[in-house]
Write an enzyme that holds these catalytic residues in place. Structure first.
Site, PDB file in Angstrom:
ATOM      1  N   GLY A  15      24.318  38.176  24.035  1.00 39.66           N
ATOM      2  CA  GLY A  15      23.413  38.081  25.184  1.00 39.66           C
ATOM      3  C   GLY A  15      24.043  37.343  26.357  1.00 39.66           C
ATOM      4  N   LEU A  16      24.573  36.151  26.086  1.00 42.57           N
ATOM      5  CA  LEU A  16      25.169  35.359  27.162  1.00 42.57           C
ATOM      6  C   LEU A  16      26.479  36.001  27.633  1.00 42.57           C
ATOM      7  CD1 LEU A  16      24.900  32.799  28.806  1.00 42.57           C
ATOM      8  CD2 LEU A  16      25.830  31.505  26.881  1.00 42.57           C
ATOM      9  N   ASP A  35      35.071  40.225  20.685  1.00 46.86           N
ATOM     10  CA  ASP A  35      33.868  40.061  19.858  1.00 46.86           C
ATOM     11  C   ASP A  35      34.146  40.750  18.523  1.00 46.86           C
ATOM     12  OD1 ASP A  35      30.656  39.350  20.776  1.00 46.86           O
ATOM     13  OD2 ASP A  35      30.955  40.389  18.852  1.00 46.86           O
ATOM     14  N   SER A 109      25.409  23.315  22.274  1.00 48.42           N
ATOM     15  CA  SER A 109      23.973  23.646  22.353  1.00 48.42           C
ATOM     16  C   SER A 109      23.135  22.381  22.376  1.00 48.42           C
ATOM     17  CB  SER A 109      23.582  24.486  21.129  1.00 48.42           C
ATOM     18  OG  SER A 109      22.178  24.611  21.037  1.00 48.42           O
ATOM     19  N   ASN A 110      21.952  22.519  22.949  1.00 50.61           N
ATOM     20  CA  ASN A 110      20.970  21.418  22.890  1.00 50.61           C
ATOM     21  C   ASN A 110      20.660  21.047  21.439  1.00 50.61           C
ATOM     22  OD1 ASN A 110      18.046  22.643  22.179  1.00 50.61           O
ATOM     23  ND2 ASN A 110      19.179  24.163  23.355  1.00 50.61           N
ATOM     24  N   HIS A 111      20.930  21.962  20.489  1.00 52.43           N
ATOM     25  CA  HIS A 111      20.597  21.674  19.092  1.00 52.43           C
ATOM     26  C   HIS A 111      21.571  20.681  18.440  1.00 52.43           C
ATOM     27  CE1 HIS A 111      17.237  24.308  19.314  1.00 52.43           C
ATOM     28  NE2 HIS A 111      18.014  25.213  19.891  1.00 52.43           N
ATOM     29  N   TYR A 138      23.275  24.897  12.238  1.00 49.37           N
ATOM     30  CA  TYR A 138      23.766  25.448  13.503  1.00 49.37           C
ATOM     31  C   TYR A 138      24.091  24.316  14.499  1.00 49.37           C
ATOM     32  CZ  TYR A 138      23.295  27.421  18.191  1.00 49.37           C
ATOM     33  OH  TYR A 138      23.497  27.741  19.506  1.00 49.37           O
ATOM     34  N   SER A 167      18.621  26.956  27.375  1.00 48.77           N
ATOM     35  CA  SER A 167      18.263  28.346  27.074  1.00 48.77           C
ATOM     36  C   SER A 167      18.699  29.190  28.260  1.00 48.77           C
ATOM     37  CB  SER A 167      16.752  28.512  26.908  1.00 48.77           C
ATOM     38  OG  SER A 167      16.278  27.790  25.812  1.00 48.77           O
TER      39      SER A 167
HETATM   40  P1  NAI Z   1      24.565  36.012  20.620  1.00 48.07           P
HETATM   41  O1  NAI Z   1      24.223  35.854  19.185  1.00 48.07           O
HETATM   42  O2  NAI Z   1      23.809  36.980  21.448  1.00 48.07           O
HETATM   43  O3  NAI Z   1      26.119  36.344  20.782  1.00 48.07           O
HETATM   44  C1  NAI Z   1      27.102  35.793  19.944  1.00 48.07           C
HETATM   45  C2  NAI Z   1      28.219  36.810  19.827  1.00 48.07           C
HETATM   46  O4  NAI Z   1      29.239  36.254  18.978  1.00 48.07           O
HETATM   47  C3  NAI Z   1      27.768  38.132  19.175  1.00 48.07           C
HETATM   48  O5  NAI Z   1      28.103  39.222  20.002  1.00 48.07           O
HETATM   49  C4  NAI Z   1      28.512  38.180  17.867  1.00 48.07           C
HETATM   50  O6  NAI Z   1      28.924  39.486  17.486  1.00 48.07           O
HETATM   51  C5  NAI Z   1      29.706  37.291  18.143  1.00 48.07           C
HETATM   52  N1  NAI Z   1      30.236  36.688  16.923  1.00 48.07           N
HETATM   53  C6  NAI Z   1      29.518  36.055  15.951  1.00 48.07           C
HETATM   54  N2  NAI Z   1      30.330  35.680  14.953  1.00 48.07           N
HETATM   55  C7  NAI Z   1      31.578  36.075  15.304  1.00 48.07           C
HETATM   56  C8  NAI Z   1      32.834  35.991  14.663  1.00 48.07           C
HETATM   57  N3  NAI Z   1      32.967  35.417  13.464  1.00 48.07           N
HETATM   58  N4  NAI Z   1      33.904  36.527  15.275  1.00 48.07           N
HETATM   59  C9  NAI Z   1      33.769  37.132  16.494  1.00 48.07           C
HETATM   60  N5  NAI Z   1      32.598  37.262  17.144  1.00 48.07           N
HETATM   61  C10 NAI Z   1      31.512  36.728  16.545  1.00 48.07           C
HETATM   62  O7  NAI Z   1      24.452  34.536  21.266  1.00 48.07           O
HETATM   63  P2  NAI Z   1      24.319  34.148  22.793  1.00 48.07           P
HETATM   64  O8  NAI Z   1      22.902  33.865  23.082  1.00 48.07           O
HETATM   65  O9  NAI Z   1      25.053  35.125  23.608  1.00 48.07           O
HETATM   66  O10 NAI Z   1      25.076  32.743  22.801  1.00 48.07           O
HETATM   67  C11 NAI Z   1      26.470  32.664  23.026  1.00 48.07           C
HETATM   68  C12 NAI Z   1      26.956  31.282  22.627  1.00 48.07           C
HETATM   69  O11 NAI Z   1      26.276  30.296  23.368  1.00 48.07           O
HETATM   70  C13 NAI Z   1      26.734  30.959  21.168  1.00 48.07           C
HETATM   71  O12 NAI Z   1      27.840  30.175  20.691  1.00 48.07           O
HETATM   72  C14 NAI Z   1      25.479  30.110  21.164  1.00 48.07           C
HETATM   73  O13 NAI Z   1      25.455  29.212  20.077  1.00 48.07           O
HETATM   74  C15 NAI Z   1      25.631  29.386  22.499  1.00 48.07           C
HETATM   75  N6  NAI Z   1      24.331  29.015  23.054  1.00 48.07           N
HETATM   76  C16 NAI Z   1      23.550  29.965  23.638  1.00 48.07           C
HETATM   77  C17 NAI Z   1      22.346  29.622  24.189  1.00 48.07           C
HETATM   78  C18 NAI Z   1      21.514  30.624  24.926  1.00 48.07           C
HETATM   79  O14 NAI Z   1      20.519  30.217  25.522  1.00 48.07           O
HETATM   80  N7  NAI Z   1      21.862  31.907  24.933  1.00 48.07           N
HETATM   81  C19 NAI Z   1      21.834  28.240  24.102  1.00 48.07           C
HETATM   82  C20 NAI Z   1      22.744  27.317  23.485  1.00 48.07           C
HETATM   83  C21 NAI Z   1      23.950  27.704  22.989  1.00 48.07           C
HETATM   84  C1  15L Z   2      20.380  27.955  21.194  1.00 44.52           C
HETATM   85  O1  15L Z   2      21.314  27.220  20.861  1.00 44.52           O
HETATM   86  C2  15L Z   2      20.353  29.398  20.842  1.00 44.52           C
HETATM   87  O2  15L Z   2      21.656  29.950  20.762  1.00 44.52           O
HETATM   88  C3  15L Z   2      19.511  30.204  21.808  1.00 44.52           C
HETATM   89  O3  15L Z   2      19.300  31.492  21.238  1.00 44.52           O
HETATM   90  C4  15L Z   2      18.170  29.522  22.061  1.00 44.52           C
HETATM   91  O4  15L Z   2      17.445  29.456  20.865  1.00 44.52           O
HETATM   92  C5  15L Z   2      18.409  28.127  22.594  1.00 44.52           C
HETATM   93  O5  15L Z   2      19.298  27.398  21.769  1.00 44.52           O
HETATM   94  C6  15L Z   2      17.123  27.308  22.711  1.00 44.52           C
HETATM   95  O6  15L Z   2      17.083  26.179  22.266  1.00 44.52           O
HETATM   96  O7  15L Z   2      16.174  27.832  23.309  1.00 44.52           O
END
Ligand code: NAI
Ligand code: 15L
Length: 269
Positions: A15-16, A35, A109-111, A138, A167
């Site tokens: 997503g991000l 990815d 992350s905030n977590h 996580y 977020s």
């Molecule tokens: P997402 O779950 O949509 O994307 C994560 C991507 O990483 C996926 O496309 C997945 O295929 C890939 N991935 C997972 N395991 C993998 C591996 N072993 N090798 C290669 N690729 C792998 O998550 P999102 O929302 O895009 O978040 C991106 C990052 O930002 C994450 O690390 C998440 O923890 C962090 N984050 C995101 C937040 C948000 O609000 N979207 C909030 C806080 C942290």
């Molecule tokens: C995160 O760390 C997650 O990756 C994201 O999907 C949201 O859940 C976000 O925190 C949140 O706290 O809203």
């Protein structure tokens, strides 16, 4: 606008990653994408798992910096978090060290601080130096990532900005998000600042917009040159009418991490 720089974006299919693929090229970056899943519409993207060190080494070869988003982004069984987030982030840093990459922006992350009580009334905003209180395996993996970043700065001189993202979605969808939302445009501004600020060593910042209901201190992000332009407040009336005001006696609503704090642990099946 800086000179175009080549940046590896891991987690590009997520997503991000999808939001940043759309926004970061406007800042002059040439993105190399990685990815474990194919990235839609991007035939040149590298499909590789973070466990594949040889693929990671090749992926980081010649880039100026890495934005490391890949990994499990929600709570999961410890074994899965260990492989993707803990070992995977280690492999990424090792590949960067071996190939001489000097700067990583790490999606924390905030977590990592999810059990921290939300500030109320006249309480001060939460500083980045607040003790880490992960709310999940996580969140624990994000704490590990921040410590790994510190180690690779102290021992190997690799700079990192660890962004404790709130977020980051197109719009806030909960009352909690009114405090921690980072608009995608502000996300791109913050990543750009994290890529271009000088002498960051290992800097931890919170990642959010300039929300009226902000819980944390954005000063370390602003010190990088980040100037957020968005605020979740225009969404407040509708979200509060739908979902109600937070109830402070509910632990999920008393701590930063929200439901991550109270959800039961996920064990392997
Ligand atoms: P997402 O779950 O949509 O994307 C994560 C991507 O990483 C996926 O496309 C997945 O295929 C890939 N991935 C997972 N395991 C993998 C591996 N072993 N090798 C290669 N690729 C792998 O998550 P999102 O929302 O895009 O978040 C991106 C990052 O930002 C994450 O690390 C998440 O923890 C962090 N984050 C995101 C937040 C948000 O609000 N979207 C909030 C806080 C942290
Ligand atoms: C995160 O760390 C997650 O990756 C994201 O999907 C949201 O859940 C976000 O925190 C949140 O706290 O809203």
């Amino acid at each position: 606008m800086p000179a175009p720089r080549t940046v590896l974006l891991t987690g590009a299919a997520g997503g991000l990653g999808t939001l940043m693929r759309g926004l970061l090229p406007e800042y002059g970056y040439a993105l190399r994408l990685l990815d474990m899943r194919p990235v839609e519409g991007e035939p040149d993207a590298i499909t590789a798992d973070l466990a594949d060190r040889a693929a990671l080494r090749e992926a980081v070869r010649g880039v100026d910096a890495v934005i490391h988003l890949a990994g499990i982004s929600l709570e999961a069984p410890f074994e899965k978090i260990l492989k993707a987030n803990i070992e995977g982030t280690y492999h990424l840093y090792e590949a960067a060290r071996e190939e001489g990459v000097g700067r990583i922006v790490f999606a924390s992350s905030n977590h990592a601080v999810g059990y921290t009580p939300r500030p109320g009334g006249d309480d001060p905003l939460i500083p980045v130096g607040t003790p880490r209180r992960p709310d999940t395996f996580y969140g624990l993996s994000k704490s590990f990532g921040e410590d790994l970043a510190q180690l690779y700065w102290d021992k190997h001189g690799i700079e990192t900005v660890s962004v404790r993202i709130g977020s980051c979605f197109p719009e806030p969808t909960s009352v909690r998000m009114l405090s921690i939302w980072m608009s995608p445009a502000d996300g791109a501004r913050l990543f750009h600042a994290a890529l271009t600020a000088e002498h960051v060593g290992h800097t931890v910042v919170y990642g959010s917009s300039a929300n009226t209901r902000l819980w944390w201190d954005l000063s370390s992000a602003r010190a990088l040159g980040y100037e957020p332009r968005d605020d979740s407040e225009p969404y407040a009336a509708e979200l509060i009418a739908e979902q109600g005001e937070p109830a402070p006696d509910d632990p999920a609503q008393a701590c930063l991490g929200g439901h991550f704090v109270t959800d039961p642990p996920i064990w392997p099946h």
